[in-house]
Design an enzyme around this catalytic site. Structure first.
Site, PDB file in Angstrom:
ATOM      1  N   CYS A 129       0.854  -1.184   0.000  1.00 61.12           N
ATOM      2  CA  CYS A 129       0.000   0.000   0.000  1.00 61.12           C
ATOM      3  C   CYS A 129       0.887   1.229   0.000  1.00 61.12           C
ATOM      4  O   CYS A 129       2.096   1.130   0.124  1.00 61.12           O
ATOM      5  CB  CYS A 129      -0.947   0.015   1.196  1.00 61.12           C
ATOM      6  SG  CYS A 129      -2.350   1.132   0.886  1.00 61.12           S
ATOM      7  N   CYS A 131      -0.150   4.212   1.803  1.00 60.96           N
ATOM      8  CA  CYS A 131      -0.537   5.199   2.830  1.00 60.96           C
ATOM      9  C   CYS A 131       0.583   5.538   3.812  1.00 60.96           C
ATOM     10  O   CYS A 131       0.742   6.695   4.188  1.00 60.96           O
ATOM     11  CB  CYS A 131      -1.792   4.751   3.568  1.00 60.96           C
ATOM     12  SG  CYS A 131      -1.795   3.047   4.129  1.00 60.96           S
ATOM     13  N   LYS A 208     -12.300  -5.233   2.258  1.00 61.23           N
ATOM     14  CA  LYS A 208     -11.725  -4.458   3.355  1.00 61.23           C
ATOM     15  C   LYS A 208     -12.665  -3.298   3.664  1.00 61.23           C
ATOM     16  O   LYS A 208     -12.939  -2.465   2.804  1.00 61.23           O
ATOM     17  CB  LYS A 208     -10.343  -3.941   2.965  1.00 61.23           C
ATOM     18  CG  LYS A 208      -9.682  -3.123   4.060  1.00 61.23           C
ATOM     19  CD  LYS A 208      -8.293  -2.680   3.646  1.00 61.23           C
ATOM     20  CE  LYS A 208      -7.649  -1.839   4.730  1.00 61.23           C
ATOM     21  NZ  LYS A 208      -6.317  -1.365   4.316  1.00 61.23           N
ATOM     22  N   ARG A 218      -3.457   2.641  13.119  1.00 64.82           N
ATOM     23  CA  ARG A 218      -3.043   3.926  12.531  1.00 64.82           C
ATOM     24  C   ARG A 218      -1.854   4.494  13.284  1.00 64.82           C
ATOM     25  O   ARG A 218      -0.961   5.103  12.705  1.00 64.82           O
ATOM     26  CB  ARG A 218      -4.213   4.919  12.569  1.00 64.82           C
ATOM     27  CG  ARG A 218      -5.460   4.406  11.864  1.00 64.82           C
ATOM     28  CD  ARG A 218      -5.598   4.987  10.487  1.00 64.82           C
ATOM     29  NE  ARG A 218      -6.477   4.171   9.667  1.00 64.82           N
ATOM     30  CZ  ARG A 218      -7.776   4.344   9.513  1.00 64.82           C
ATOM     31  NH1 ARG A 218      -8.376   5.351  10.126  1.00 64.82           N
ATOM     32  NH2 ARG A 218      -8.473   3.544   8.735  1.00 64.82           N
ATOM     33  N   GLU A 246     -16.727  -7.601  -4.734  1.00 68.99           N
ATOM     34  CA  GLU A 246     -15.312  -7.223  -4.607  1.00 68.99           C
ATOM     35  C   GLU A 246     -14.415  -8.469  -4.692  1.00 68.99           C
ATOM     36  O   GLU A 246     -13.377  -8.458  -5.348  1.00 68.99           O
ATOM     37  CB  GLU A 246     -15.069  -6.516  -3.261  1.00 68.99           C
ATOM     38  CG  GLU A 246     -15.436  -5.041  -3.250  1.00 68.99           C
ATOM     39  CD  GLU A 246     -14.352  -4.187  -3.906  1.00 68.99           C
ATOM     40  OE1 GLU A 246     -13.424  -4.743  -4.502  1.00 68.99           O
ATOM     41  OE2 GLU A 246     -14.456  -2.947  -3.814  1.00 68.99           O
ATOM     42  N   LYS A 261     -11.415  -8.258   6.015  1.00 70.17           N
ATOM     43  CA  LYS A 261     -10.824  -7.434   7.070  1.00 70.17           C
ATOM     44  C   LYS A 261     -11.796  -6.334   7.467  1.00 70.17           C
ATOM     45  O   LYS A 261     -12.290  -5.649   6.570  1.00 70.17           O
ATOM     46  CB  LYS A 261      -9.510  -6.815   6.564  1.00 70.17           C
ATOM     47  CG  LYS A 261      -8.782  -5.968   7.583  1.00 70.17           C
ATOM     48  CD  LYS A 261      -7.529  -5.364   7.002  1.00 70.17           C
ATOM     49  CE  LYS A 261      -6.838  -4.531   8.082  1.00 70.17           C
ATOM     50  NZ  LYS A 261      -5.651  -3.850   7.597  1.00 70.17           N
ATOM     51  N   SER A 287      -6.367  -4.493  14.622  1.00 73.13           N
ATOM     52  CA  SER A 287      -5.747  -3.979  15.839  1.00 73.13           C
ATOM     53  C   SER A 287      -6.713  -3.856  17.015  1.00 73.13           C
ATOM     54  O   SER A 287      -6.394  -4.272  18.122  1.00 73.13           O
ATOM     55  CB  SER A 287      -5.080  -2.638  15.546  1.00 73.13           C
ATOM     56  OG  SER A 287      -5.978  -1.752  14.918  1.00 73.13           O
ATOM     57  N   TYR A 326      -2.205 -10.221  15.547  1.00 73.26           N
ATOM     58  CA  TYR A 326      -1.077  -9.657  16.297  1.00 73.26           C
ATOM     59  C   TYR A 326      -0.690 -10.555  17.467  1.00 73.26           C
ATOM     60  O   TYR A 326       0.371 -10.389  18.049  1.00 73.26           O
ATOM     61  CB  TYR A 326      -1.445  -8.252  16.782  1.00 73.26           C
ATOM     62  CG  TYR A 326      -1.737  -7.320  15.629  1.00 73.26           C
ATOM     63  CD1 TYR A 326      -0.695  -6.819  14.861  1.00 73.26           C
ATOM     64  CD2 TYR A 326      -3.048  -6.989  15.263  1.00 73.26           C
ATOM     65  CE1 TYR A 326      -0.936  -5.996  13.775  1.00 73.26           C
ATOM     66  CE2 TYR A 326      -3.309  -6.175  14.180  1.00 73.26           C
ATOM     67  CZ  TYR A 326      -2.251  -5.677  13.441  1.00 73.26           C
ATOM     68  OH  TYR A 326      -2.495  -4.879  12.357  1.00 73.26           O
TER      69      TYR A 326
END
Ligand SMILES: [Zn+2]
Length: 338
Positions: A129, A131, A208, A218, A246, A261, A287, A326
């Site tokens: 990505c 970002c 997503k 973030r 999608e 996600k 997260s 995680y």
């Protein structure tokens, strides 16, 4: 998926479901879903520096890692039984064209080279990505016009394909585009094939959603948009039929594995994706899913380990083959102790 017809089901008192629940052995014999470490993928955040472990406040136990520490963390995970990692990079400099994303010596590219050299048995997936590398924090090129700000789709595809190719050239085993631009799987597949990487699979973040559950990430990836939000490219949490479209699109464009996600609040999507397409399907337990369990566990309100394992089992039951979490290293250890 199992179909059943109600008239072939036994009736009480001849049929007593509790019969098969009376001992651990029986319960295991008839268990429909298994959780095993072979399904786990651990996301890791890498940045430049040495001996750096910068704690992520909203994700206890997680850090932004310099290359040396990344290697240590990846080795620990691998020893625990986690077969794969998913890399996110935090560059030193951001710009309007995300040049750090496709720099031959970018942070992710360096991390891939290091991990493949030192831990060749570890499967290395890269998040593709822009970002984290954009000064504005959006996943695509931005156009500021009279009518406001637009995230440009088609011009972004080239940069995504370039990013994916640079990861694979560095040695990545699989690429995972997460941007949600239309047509990016095709653009990446074509680019990889052109360079001769026809055997490198693509795991697409196919469905997503624009989710509040990404909050703690973030901070981890330093990728919060400076203006606007991601709702013009990530999906509306209200939509399930669109999620199937999608996924269909990504499969047609060449995705080998499709991802949903977030995971826990989207089990219906996972179930439908697996039932509809039967493709290898990944669930990204995001997260906030991790942080909520950690926070409540730390207060003694819930049993962290039990809730974490049950959540992942639920994702498997809903149709997930691959579990991105995680907590992967802990989970792999817990599963060994079981
Ligand atoms: Zn992004």
């Amino acid at each position: 998926m199992l179909l059943m017809s109600l008239h072939v089901i036994g009736q009480f008192p001849a049929y007593r479901p509790r019969r098969l629940r009376q001992s651990p052995i029986l319960r295991r014999l008839v268990s429909e879903t298994q959780l095993d470490a072979d399904r786990l993928v651990l996301p890791l955040f890498v940045r430049s520096g040495r001996k750096l472990r910068r704690p992520i406040a909203a994700m206890p136990g997680l850090f932004q890692l310099s290359l040396d520490e990344l290697l240590r963390e990846a080795a620990l995970a691998h020893t625990a039984g986690v077969p794969a990692v998913l890399l996110f990079g935090i560059p030193d400099k951001k710009d309007a064209r995300a040049s750090g994303a496709y720099a031959a010596n970018g942070i992710v590219q360096q991390a891939v080279k290091l991990l493949k050299k030192e831990l060749p048995q570890l499967f290395v997936i890269t998040d593709v990505c822009l970002c984290e590398y954009m000064e504005h924090g959006h996943c695509g090129l931005v156009h500021r016009g009279k009518s406001g700000v637009k995230i440009l789709n088609d011009p972004t595809l080239k940069l995504l394909a370039r990013t994916a190719a640079s990861h694979v050239e560095a040695g990545a085993d699989m690429v995972a585009p997460s941007d949600m631009m239309d047509g990016r799987v095709r653009a990446i597949r074509e680019q990889l094939d052109k360079l001769g990487f026809t055997e490198t699979p693509i795991m697409s973040y196919a469905a997503k959603f624009a989710s509040a559950f990404y909050g703690p990430f973030r901070e981890a990836a330093e990728s919060a948009p400076k203006f606007g939000d991601r709702r013009s490219y990530q999906m509306d949490p209200a939509n399930a039929a669109e999620a199937l479209r999608e996924v269909a699109l990504d499969i047609q464009e060449g995705a080998d594995i499709v991802m949903v996600k977030p995971a826990l609040a989207y089990l219906d999507i996972l179930y439908r994706v697996k039932a509809e397409f039967g493709y290898p399907t990944a669930a990204y337990s995001v997260s906030a899913e991790y942080s909520m369990v950690k926070a409540a566990g730390a207060r003694g309100w819930i049993d962290e380990r039990a809730v974490m394992l049950e959540s992942l089992l639920a994702m498997r039951r809903a149709g997930a083959d691959i579990l991105i979490t995680y907590a992967a290293t802990d989970v792999a250890r817990w599963l060994k102790e079981k």
